[in-house]
Design a protein around this motif. Structure first.
Motif, PDB file in Angstrom:
ATOM      1  N   MET A 179      45.392  47.610  30.824  1.00  0.00           N
ATOM      2  CA  MET A 179      45.912  47.552  32.171  1.00  0.00           C
ATOM      3  C   MET A 179      45.368  46.309  32.859  1.00  0.00           C
ATOM      4  SD  MET A 179      45.583  50.431  35.061  1.00  0.00           S
ATOM      5  CE  MET A 179      46.748  50.404  36.358  1.00  0.00           C
ATOM      6  N   PHE A 180      46.212  45.656  33.612  1.00  0.00           N
ATOM      7  CA  PHE A 180      45.847  44.443  34.325  1.00  0.00           C
ATOM      8  C   PHE A 180      45.332  44.798  35.718  1.00  0.00           C
ATOM      9  CE2 PHE A 180      47.098  40.826  37.034  1.00  0.00           C
ATOM     10  CZ  PHE A 180      46.311  39.853  36.435  1.00  0.00           C
ATOM     11  N   ALA A 181      44.162  44.327  36.069  1.00  0.00           N
ATOM     12  CA  ALA A 181      43.585  44.610  37.387  1.00  0.00           C
ATOM     13  C   ALA A 181      43.233  43.295  38.076  1.00  0.00           C
ATOM     14  CB  ALA A 181      42.338  45.463  37.260  1.00  0.00           C
ATOM     15  N   VAL A 182      43.562  43.213  39.336  1.00  0.00           N
ATOM     16  CA  VAL A 182      43.220  42.039  40.135  1.00  0.00           C
ATOM     17  C   VAL A 182      42.085  42.453  41.072  1.00  0.00           C
ATOM     18  CG1 VAL A 182      44.021  40.381  41.830  1.00  0.00           C
ATOM     19  CG2 VAL A 182      45.565  41.159  40.034  1.00  0.00           C
ATOM     20  N   ARG A 183      40.926  41.844  40.866  1.00  0.00           N
ATOM     21  CA  ARG A 183      39.768  42.165  41.694  1.00  0.00           C
ATOM     22  C   ARG A 183      39.385  40.963  42.527  1.00  0.00           C
ATOM     23  NH1 ARG A 183      35.449  43.938  37.491  1.00  0.00           N
ATOM     24  NH2 ARG A 183      36.662  42.589  36.160  1.00  0.00           N
ATOM     25  N   ARG A 184      38.897  41.248  43.702  1.00  0.00           N
ATOM     26  CA  ARG A 184      38.365  40.176  44.537  1.00  0.00           C
ATOM     27  C   ARG A 184      36.939  39.913  44.096  1.00  0.00           C
ATOM     28  NH1 ARG A 184      40.533  42.329  50.329  1.00  0.00           N
ATOM     29  NH2 ARG A 184      42.719  42.077  49.825  1.00  0.00           N
ATOM     30  N   ARG A 185      36.631  38.669  43.902  1.00  0.00           N
ATOM     31  CA  ARG A 185      35.304  38.265  43.466  1.00  0.00           C
ATOM     32  C   ARG A 185      34.642  37.460  44.564  1.00  0.00           C
ATOM     33  NH1 ARG A 185      33.336  39.725  38.332  1.00  0.00           N
ATOM     34  NH2 ARG A 185      35.096  40.101  36.995  1.00  0.00           N
ATOM     35  N   LYS A 186      33.354  37.661  44.738  1.00  0.00           N
ATOM     36  CA  LYS A 186      32.595  36.841  45.672  1.00  0.00           C
ATOM     37  C   LYS A 186      32.292  35.522  44.986  1.00  0.00           C
ATOM     38  CE  LYS A 186      30.633  40.559  48.252  1.00  0.00           C
ATOM     39  NZ  LYS A 186      30.458  40.512  49.653  1.00  0.00           N
ATOM     40  N   VAL A 187      32.601  34.439  45.667  1.00  0.00           N
ATOM     41  CA  VAL A 187      32.411  33.111  45.086  1.00  0.00           C
ATOM     42  C   VAL A 187      31.722  32.188  46.080  1.00  0.00           C
ATOM     43  CG1 VAL A 187      34.411  33.263  43.549  1.00  0.00           C
ATOM     44  CG2 VAL A 187      34.688  32.292  45.812  1.00  0.00           C
ATOM     45  N   VAL A 188      31.109  31.155  45.536  1.00  0.00           N
ATOM     46  CA  VAL A 188      30.574  30.044  46.317  1.00  0.00           C
ATOM     47  C   VAL A 188      31.323  28.810  45.849  1.00  0.00           C
ATOM     48  CG1 VAL A 188      28.546  28.652  46.846  1.00  0.00           C
ATOM     49  CG2 VAL A 188      28.310  31.118  46.538  1.00  0.00           C
ATOM     50  N   ILE A 189      31.953  28.114  46.789  1.00  0.00           N
ATOM     51  CA  ILE A 189      32.712  26.900  46.471  1.00  0.00           C
ATOM     52  C   ILE A 189      31.989  25.713  47.078  1.00  0.00           C
ATOM     53  CG2 ILE A 189      34.873  25.670  46.789  1.00  0.00           C
ATOM     54  CD1 ILE A 189      36.286  28.328  46.958  1.00  0.00           C
TER      55      ILE A 189
ATOM     56  N   LEU B 202      31.497  26.820  50.856  1.00  0.00           N
ATOM     57  CA  LEU B 202      32.199  27.987  51.384  1.00  0.00           C
ATOM     58  C   LEU B 202      31.804  29.192  50.543  1.00  0.00           C
ATOM     59  CD1 LEU B 202      35.742  26.458  51.802  1.00  0.00           C
ATOM     60  CD2 LEU B 202      34.327  27.330  53.639  1.00  0.00           C
ATOM     61  N   MET B 203      31.510  30.304  51.216  1.00  0.00           N
ATOM     62  CA  MET B 203      31.178  31.547  50.526  1.00  0.00           C
ATOM     63  C   MET B 203      32.140  32.611  51.016  1.00  0.00           C
ATOM     64  SD  MET B 203      27.127  31.227  51.157  1.00  0.00           S
ATOM     65  CE  MET B 203      27.401  30.548  52.792  1.00  0.00           C
ATOM     66  N   GLY B 204      32.719  33.390  50.109  1.00  0.00           N
ATOM     67  CA  GLY B 204      33.647  34.436  50.513  1.00  0.00           C
ATOM     68  C   GLY B 204      34.250  35.146  49.322  1.00  0.00           C
ATOM     69  N   GLU B 205      35.254  36.002  49.591  1.00  0.00           N
ATOM     70  CA  GLU B 205      35.943  36.742  48.546  1.00  0.00           C
ATOM     71  C   GLU B 205      37.199  35.993  48.139  1.00  0.00           C
ATOM     72  OE1 GLU B 205      36.767  40.684  49.842  1.00  0.00           O
ATOM     73  OE2 GLU B 205      34.677  41.292  49.708  1.00  0.00           O
ATOM     74  N   ARG B 206      37.320  35.727  46.843  1.00  0.00           N
ATOM     75  CA  ARG B 206      38.468  34.995  46.327  1.00  0.00           C
ATOM     76  C   ARG B 206      39.646  35.943  46.148  1.00  0.00           C
ATOM     77  NH1 ARG B 206      39.099  32.027  40.541  1.00  0.00           N
ATOM     78  NH2 ARG B 206      41.093  31.076  41.018  1.00  0.00           N
ATOM     79  N   HIS B 207      40.793  35.540  46.635  1.00  0.00           N
ATOM     80  CA  HIS B 207      42.029  36.300  46.471  1.00  0.00           C
ATOM     81  C   HIS B 207      42.841  35.688  45.343  1.00  0.00           C
ATOM     82  CE1 HIS B 207      42.078  38.928  50.078  1.00  0.00           C
ATOM     83  NE2 HIS B 207      41.197  38.037  50.489  1.00  0.00           N
TER      84      HIS B 207
ATOM     85  N   ASP C  61      34.332  20.627  44.281  1.00  0.00           N
ATOM     86  CA  ASP C  61      33.442  20.075  43.266  1.00  0.00           C
ATOM     87  C   ASP C  61      33.257  21.095  42.150  1.00  0.00           C
ATOM     88  OD1 ASP C  61      31.733  18.359  41.982  1.00  0.00           O
ATOM     89  OD2 ASP C  61      30.002  18.860  43.222  1.00  0.00           O
ATOM     90  N   PHE C  62      32.831  22.316  42.500  1.00  0.00           N
ATOM     91  CA  PHE C  62      32.786  23.391  41.521  1.00  0.00           C
ATOM     92  C   PHE C  62      32.778  24.752  42.228  1.00  0.00           C
ATOM     93  CE2 PHE C  62      28.415  24.922  41.757  1.00  0.00           C
ATOM     94  CZ  PHE C  62      27.734  23.847  42.290  1.00  0.00           C
ATOM     95  N   ILE C  63      33.129  25.796  41.455  1.00  0.00           N
ATOM     96  CA  ILE C  63      33.184  27.167  41.958  1.00  0.00           C
ATOM     97  C   ILE C  63      32.205  28.006  41.140  1.00  0.00           C
ATOM     98  CG2 ILE C  63      34.617  29.220  42.253  1.00  0.00           C
ATOM     99  CD1 ILE C  63      37.039  27.399  42.394  1.00  0.00           C
ATOM    100  N   GLN C  64      31.405  28.799  41.836  1.00  0.00           N
ATOM    101  CA  GLN C  64      30.463  29.691  41.173  1.00  0.00           C
ATOM    102  C   GLN C  64      30.812  31.128  41.555  1.00  0.00           C
ATOM    103  OE1 GLN C  64      26.414  29.070  42.290  1.00  0.00           O
ATOM    104  NE2 GLN C  64      25.634  30.606  40.898  1.00  0.00           N
ATOM    105  N   VAL C  65      31.022  31.994  40.568  1.00  0.00           N
ATOM    106  CA  VAL C  65      31.304  33.411  40.819  1.00  0.00           C
ATOM    107  C   VAL C  65      29.964  34.119  40.963  1.00  0.00           C
ATOM    108  CG1 VAL C  65      32.357  35.511  39.922  1.00  0.00           C
ATOM    109  CG2 VAL C  65      33.451  33.311  39.532  1.00  0.00           C
ATOM    110  N   VAL C  66      29.764  34.796  42.118  1.00  0.00           N
ATOM    111  CA  VAL C  66      28.505  35.449  42.422  1.00  0.00           C
ATOM    112  C   VAL C  66      28.545  36.928  42.030  1.00  0.00           C
ATOM    113  CG1 VAL C  66      26.864  36.026  44.242  1.00  0.00           C
ATOM    114  CG2 VAL C  66      28.057  33.844  44.284  1.00  0.00           C
ATOM    115  N   GLY C  67      29.649  37.601  42.319  1.00  0.00           N
ATOM    116  CA  GLY C  67      29.706  39.026  42.015  1.00  0.00           C
ATOM    117  C   GLY C  67      31.100  39.545  41.920  1.00  0.00           C
TER     118      GLY C  67
END
Length: 66
Positions: free
Chosen positions: A1-11, A19-24, A60-66
């Protein structure tokens, strides 16, 4: 099953800000964040209302936090 989750990221942007927030669900040419905070060097993070659309050429780069 395909699931789309929001991930917390730092851009990290090319100009040194972050920028820190939830990626859509985003397109290849942009990243969409909600609940974002903008952090600049030497300043406290500032909350941003609504959604933030960041073009990929500014990232520059994106880091997935959670």
């Amino acid at each position: 099953m395909f699931a789309v989750r929001r991930r917390k990221v730092v851009i990290n942007l090319l100009d040194g800000r972050a920028l820190m927030g939830e990626r859509h669900l985003s397109w290849p040419w942009q990243v969409v964040l909600s609940g974002a905070h903008l952090a600049e060097r030497g300043h406290d993070p500032v909350a941003i209302d609504g959604r933030v659309i960041v073009p990929r050429f500014r990232i520059d780069f994106i880091q997935v936090v959670g």
